[in-house]
Design an enzyme around this catalytic site. Structure first.
Site, PDB file in Angstrom:
ATOM      1  N   SER A  40       0.838  -1.197   0.000  1.00 37.29           N
ATOM      2  CA  SER A  40       0.000   0.000   0.000  1.00 37.29           C
ATOM      3  C   SER A  40       0.880   1.257   0.000  1.00 37.29           C
ATOM      4  O   SER A  40       2.051   1.214   0.377  1.00 37.29           O
ATOM      5  CB  SER A  40      -0.978  -0.011   1.165  1.00 37.29           C
ATOM      6  OG  SER A  40      -0.290  -0.052   2.374  1.00 37.29           O
ATOM      7  N   HIS A 155      -4.992  -4.358  -6.119  1.00 39.40           N
ATOM      8  CA  HIS A 155      -4.922  -5.783  -5.784  1.00 39.40           C
ATOM      9  C   HIS A 155      -5.701  -6.682  -6.739  1.00 39.40           C
ATOM     10  O   HIS A 155      -5.887  -7.859  -6.479  1.00 39.40           O
ATOM     11  CB  HIS A 155      -5.426  -6.014  -4.347  1.00 39.40           C
ATOM     12  CG  HIS A 155      -4.515  -5.419  -3.327  1.00 39.40           C
ATOM     13  ND1 HIS A 155      -4.748  -5.508  -1.978  1.00 39.40           N
ATOM     14  CD2 HIS A 155      -3.355  -4.728  -3.453  1.00 39.40           C
ATOM     15  CE1 HIS A 155      -3.780  -4.903  -1.321  1.00 39.40           C
ATOM     16  NE2 HIS A 155      -2.930  -4.412  -2.190  1.00 39.40           N
ATOM     17  N   GLU A 164     -10.621  -2.968  -1.210  1.00 38.40           N
ATOM     18  CA  GLU A 164     -11.181  -4.119  -0.514  1.00 38.40           C
ATOM     19  C   GLU A 164     -12.626  -3.838  -0.108  1.00 38.40           C
ATOM     20  O   GLU A 164     -12.929  -2.757   0.411  1.00 38.40           O
ATOM     21  CB  GLU A 164     -10.405  -4.418   0.789  1.00 38.40           C
ATOM     22  CG  GLU A 164      -9.004  -4.932   0.617  1.00 38.40           C
ATOM     23  CD  GLU A 164      -8.408  -5.370   1.968  1.00 38.40           C
ATOM     24  OE1 GLU A 164      -8.181  -6.561   2.155  1.00 38.40           O
ATOM     25  OE2 GLU A 164      -8.202  -4.508   2.841  1.00 38.40           O
ATOM     26  N   GLU A 205      -6.140 -10.674  -1.942  1.00 39.82           N
ATOM     27  CA  GLU A 205      -6.623 -11.129  -0.636  1.00 39.82           C
ATOM     28  C   GLU A 205      -7.796 -12.089  -0.739  1.00 39.82           C
ATOM     29  O   GLU A 205      -8.507 -12.304   0.232  1.00 39.82           O
ATOM     30  CB  GLU A 205      -6.993  -9.931   0.240  1.00 39.82           C
ATOM     31  CG  GLU A 205      -5.784  -9.141   0.720  1.00 39.82           C
ATOM     32  CD  GLU A 205      -5.595  -7.843  -0.038  1.00 39.82           C
ATOM     33  OE1 GLU A 205      -6.191  -7.722  -1.134  1.00 39.82           O
ATOM     34  OE2 GLU A 205      -4.862  -6.975   0.458  1.00 39.82           O
ATOM     35  N   ASP A 242     -11.993  -0.881   2.301  1.00 39.12           N
ATOM     36  CA  ASP A 242     -10.712  -0.164   2.292  1.00 39.12           C
ATOM     37  C   ASP A 242     -10.653   0.532   0.946  1.00 39.12           C
ATOM     38  O   ASP A 242     -10.441  -0.110  -0.089  1.00 39.12           O
ATOM     39  CB  ASP A 242      -9.533  -1.124   2.475  1.00 39.12           C
ATOM     40  CG  ASP A 242      -8.189  -0.388   2.458  1.00 39.12           C
ATOM     41  OD1 ASP A 242      -8.183   0.845   2.252  1.00 39.12           O
ATOM     42  OD2 ASP A 242      -7.143  -1.044   2.639  1.00 39.12           O
ATOM     43  N   GLU A 283     -11.867   2.390   5.500  1.00 37.25           N
ATOM     44  CA  GLU A 283     -10.436   2.648   5.696  1.00 37.25           C
ATOM     45  C   GLU A 283      -9.914   3.548   4.581  1.00 37.25           C
ATOM     46  O   GLU A 283     -10.313   3.397   3.424  1.00 37.25           O
ATOM     47  CB  GLU A 283      -9.724   1.292   5.669  1.00 37.25           C
ATOM     48  CG  GLU A 283      -8.221   1.348   5.853  1.00 37.25           C
ATOM     49  CD  GLU A 283      -7.641  -0.075   5.795  1.00 37.25           C
ATOM     50  OE1 GLU A 283      -8.318  -1.025   6.245  1.00 37.25           O
ATOM     51  OE2 GLU A 283      -6.530  -0.226   5.285  1.00 37.25           O
ATOM     52  N   ASP A 310      -4.879   4.259   7.576  1.00 37.22           N
ATOM     53  CA  ASP A 310      -3.829   3.260   7.324  1.00 37.22           C
ATOM     54  C   ASP A 310      -2.594   3.965   6.747  1.00 37.22           C
ATOM     55  O   ASP A 310      -1.564   4.087   7.414  1.00 37.22           O
ATOM     56  CB  ASP A 310      -4.372   2.186   6.368  1.00 37.22           C
ATOM     57  CG  ASP A 310      -3.321   1.207   5.871  1.00 37.22           C
ATOM     58  OD1 ASP A 310      -2.235   1.140   6.468  1.00 37.22           O
ATOM     59  OD2 ASP A 310      -3.585   0.490   4.875  1.00 37.22           O
ATOM     60  N   LYS A 335      -0.441  -2.858  11.243  1.00 36.75           N
ATOM     61  CA  LYS A 335       0.319  -3.828  10.457  1.00 36.75           C
ATOM     62  C   LYS A 335       1.679  -3.989  11.123  1.00 36.75           C
ATOM     63  O   LYS A 335       2.535  -3.113  10.995  1.00 36.75           O
ATOM     64  CB  LYS A 335       0.498  -3.306   9.027  1.00 36.75           C
ATOM     65  CG  LYS A 335      -0.799  -3.174   8.217  1.00 36.75           C
ATOM     66  CD  LYS A 335      -0.547  -2.351   6.957  1.00 36.75           C
ATOM     67  CE  LYS A 335      -1.679  -2.458   5.957  1.00 36.75           C
ATOM     68  NZ  LYS A 335      -1.504  -1.475   4.839  1.00 36.75           N
ATOM     69  N   HIS A 363      -3.710  -8.106   8.107  1.00 34.35           N
ATOM     70  CA  HIS A 363      -2.808  -8.888   7.261  1.00 34.35           C
ATOM     71  C   HIS A 363      -2.157  -7.959   6.242  1.00 34.35           C
ATOM     72  O   HIS A 363      -2.397  -6.759   6.263  1.00 34.35           O
ATOM     73  CB  HIS A 363      -3.615  -9.968   6.529  1.00 34.35           C
ATOM     74  CG  HIS A 363      -4.617  -9.411   5.541  1.00 34.35           C
ATOM     75  ND1 HIS A 363      -5.139 -10.124   4.497  1.00 34.35           N
ATOM     76  CD2 HIS A 363      -5.196  -8.168   5.443  1.00 34.35           C
ATOM     77  CE1 HIS A 363      -5.967  -9.371   3.806  1.00 34.35           C
ATOM     78  NE2 HIS A 363      -6.027  -8.194   4.351  1.00 34.35           N
ATOM     79  N   ARG A 364      -1.346  -8.522   5.332  1.00 37.28           N
ATOM     80  CA  ARG A 364      -0.829  -7.785   4.200  1.00 37.28           C
ATOM     81  C   ARG A 364      -1.244  -8.504   2.915  1.00 37.28           C
ATOM     82  O   ARG A 364      -1.660  -9.653   2.951  1.00 37.28           O
ATOM     83  CB  ARG A 364       0.710  -7.691   4.242  1.00 37.28           C
ATOM     84  CG  ARG A 364       1.293  -7.037   5.493  1.00 37.28           C
ATOM     85  CD  ARG A 364       0.752  -5.639   5.790  1.00 37.28           C
ATOM     86  NE  ARG A 364       0.802  -4.697   4.695  1.00 37.28           N
ATOM     87  CZ  ARG A 364       1.750  -3.805   4.489  1.00 37.28           C
ATOM     88  NH1 ARG A 364       2.774  -3.740   5.309  1.00 37.28           N
ATOM     89  NH2 ARG A 364       1.689  -2.952   3.474  1.00 37.28           N
ATOM     90  N   SER A 365      -1.096  -7.827   1.789  1.00 36.50           N
ATOM     91  CA  SER A 365      -1.493  -8.477   0.530  1.00 36.50           C
ATOM     92  C   SER A 365      -0.624  -9.704   0.236  1.00 36.50           C
ATOM     93  O   SER A 365      -1.092 -10.680  -0.341  1.00 36.50           O
ATOM     94  CB  SER A 365      -1.463  -7.485  -0.624  1.00 36.50           C
ATOM     95  OG  SER A 365      -0.277  -6.746  -0.634  1.00 36.50           O
ATOM     96  N   LYS A 386      -8.666  -7.872  10.120  1.00 35.46           N
ATOM     97  CA  LYS A 386      -8.942  -8.190   8.717  1.00 35.46           C
ATOM     98  C   LYS A 386      -7.826  -9.085   8.216  1.00 35.46           C
ATOM     99  O   LYS A 386      -6.652  -8.770   8.367  1.00 35.46           O
ATOM    100  CB  LYS A 386      -9.140  -6.946   7.849  1.00 35.46           C
ATOM    101  CG  LYS A 386      -7.930  -6.085   7.580  1.00 35.46           C
ATOM    102  CD  LYS A 386      -8.209  -5.126   6.406  1.00 35.46           C
ATOM    103  CE  LYS A 386      -7.000  -4.287   6.049  1.00 35.46           C
ATOM    104  NZ  LYS A 386      -7.169  -3.467   4.848  1.00 35.46           N
TER     105      LYS A 386
HETATM  106  P1  PGA Z   1      -1.112  -3.976   1.482  1.00 35.23           P
HETATM  107  O1  PGA Z   1      -2.636  -3.594   1.462  1.00 35.23           O
HETATM  108  O2  PGA Z   1      -0.930  -5.135   2.405  1.00 35.23           O
HETATM  109  O3  PGA Z   1      -0.767  -4.289   0.064  1.00 35.23           O
HETATM  110  O4  PGA Z   1      -0.382  -2.771   1.976  1.00 35.23           O
HETATM  111  C1  PGA Z   1      -3.458  -3.737   2.574  1.00 35.23           C
HETATM  112  C2  PGA Z   1      -4.121  -2.431   2.973  1.00 35.23           C
HETATM  113  O5  PGA Z   1      -3.929  -1.401   2.328  1.00 35.23           O
HETATM  114  O6  PGA Z   1      -4.840  -2.418   3.961  1.00 35.23           O
HETATM  115 ZN    ZN Z   2      -5.346  -0.152   3.662  1.00 33.59          ZN
END
Ligand code: PGA
Ligand code: ZN
Length: 418
Positions: A40, A155, A164, A205, A242, A283, A310, A335, A363-365, A386
């Site tokens: 992100s 994503h 998301e 995801e 998100d 988000e 975020d 995160k 989580h992360r992507s 999440k």
């Molecule tokens: P990322 O995305 O894990 O690729 O950063 C997740 C998010 O933006 O919440």
């Molecule tokens: Zn995010």
């Protein structure tokens, strides 16, 4: 006392390399962990170090990180007596010496920190969540899970602009029931998307990525699947987004797929989404630098809508305090690999709590089968997590760990604290 430390390169769910770390204590207890990886646009979190050697994984290799763990970090921690995880994490942060962990790499420091926490729990004979709640001084709760069921943005390869679209079983009496409800809705959505769009393409995801464009189309699909599966939107199932609005910024406002909307127009859309589609959490609803947008959003919807920040936070306690001071949102996304150590993750959560904000573990992507964040969510009692779709090994690993914790711990409260 840490006796040994090793690290090696593995793959995450997108097929890119990431770091696995194993720690052995004197006495024989061991802990292993796998570090996730994300993409992100936040520029505020810990820096993930990569080899940059174009001959391996297009430059994304992490052999250098593994070497750092097995040389510089090993020299600094092996044989030393630490009173606990906090002291080890302080040592890692000062060894790195930068504000963003860019020297050693946040993927190095988090790996060592998490593996040590796992080993410490094994050494003491307690579950990981119990060890972490002891470190944080928090009371445990099972988190409300937010299941990503439609993906867009960076994503997925459809034209849907927001990142998301999630469902949360707000009315479920237990984790197990909530997971069942959402897995049934996901299955119904799969059926409906295949029938209506002819494909069941997935995003990173695990959300479906049909060729839709505007966010309301995704929300409508999800609502239909919810009802078709026999659940009641609002009381049983809430919707969440998100938006990753940093990636929606266009000349004159925000690009949601249709005509560009102004910030005020975007806030109107969110208000409508709350009313029509039972959206209760958004988000990165506006871009991180759009301070006026955040202020407008907060004043108009902040008392009724969870506004998760975020990108602007990067899971840093100092950023959360700043953001809370300027009224940027009312909730923090957490995160751990952006914080860089477990202790700094706990500090970020504490900062959110002190500001009167809620928090959501994320989580992360790019994920692995590691379940650390499930224990972290229970331990800190933030009440929200999440972890992607109710499908895909790296996503369900977290939910399955929550089921196990629920079964073993009996009477923990479920969901966000009131
Ligand atoms: P990322 O995305 O894990 O690729 O950063 C997740 C998010 O933006 O919440
Ligand atoms: Zn995010």
């Amino acid at each position: 006392v840490i006796d040994d430390l090793s690290a090696w390169e593995i793959l995450e769910s997108r097929g890119r390399p990431t770091v696995a770390v194993s720690v052995t204590f004197r006495g024989g207890a061991t802990g292993t962990t796998q570090v996730p990886s994300g993409g992100s646009p936040g520029k505020h979190g810990g820096v993930e170090r990569r080899d940059g050697d174009p001959r391996r994984f297009g430059g994304l290799g992490v052999l250098g990180v593994c070497r750092t763990i097995e040389t510089e970090i090993r020299d600094a921690v092996v044989g030393r007596r630490f009173t606990g995880l906090t002291e080890l994490d302080r040592a890692l942060a000062s060894l790195d010496g930068t504000a963003d962990k860019s020297r050693l790499g946040a993927n190095a420091t988090l790996g060592v920190s998490q593996a040590t926490a796992v080993a410490l729990a094994a050494h003491r004979g307690v579950p990981l969540h119990r060890l972490l709640s002891g470190c944080a001084g928090t009371s445990e709760r099972l988190p409300l899970p937010f299941f990503n069921v439609v993906n867009g943005g960076a994503h997925a390869t459809n034209r849907l602009r927001m990142l998301e679209f999630m469902i949360a079983p707000v009315g479920a009496p237990s984790i197990r029931e909530g997971i069942r409800w959402c897995a049934e809705i996901y299955a119904m959505l799969r059926h409906n998307v295949l029938r209506g769009h002819g494909n069941i393409n997935l995003g990173y995801e695990g959300g479906f990525a049909p060729d839709i464009v505007e966010p309301e189309e995704a929300l409508r699909l999800i609502l239909e699947a919810t009802v078709d599966a026999g659940y009641t939107p609002g009381t049983q199932i809430g919707l969440a987004i998100d938006a990753e609005a940093d990636n929606l910024v266009a000349d004159g406002g925000y690009d949601l797929g249709g005509p560009v909307v102004s910030t005020a127009g975007l806030v109107d859309r969110y208000e409508q989404m709350m009313r029509t589609y039972f959206v209760f959490s958004v988000e990165d609803a506006v871009a991180a630098p759009d301070r006026d947008g955040w202020a407008l959003l907060r004043s108009r919807l902040g008392d009724r809508l969870q506004l998760v920040a975020d990108a602007a936070l990067g899971t840093q306690a100092a950023n959360i305090r700043d953001a809370a001071g300027t009224g940027l949102g009312n909730a923090a996304l957490i995160k751990p690999n952006q914080a860089g150590t477990v202790t700094e993750t706990l500090e970020a959560i504490a900062a959110a709590r002190e500001a009167g904000w809620t928090a959501m573990i994320s989580h992360r992507s790019g994920e692995t089968g590691d379940t650390f964040i499930a224990d972290l969510a229970v331990a800190t009692g933030v009440g929200q997590i999440k972890a992607g779709a109710p499908a895909g090994g790296e996503r369900v690993a977290k939910y399955n760990r929550l089921i196990e914790i629920e079964l073993r711990s009996g009477d923990l409260p479920v969901g966000p604290p009131l």
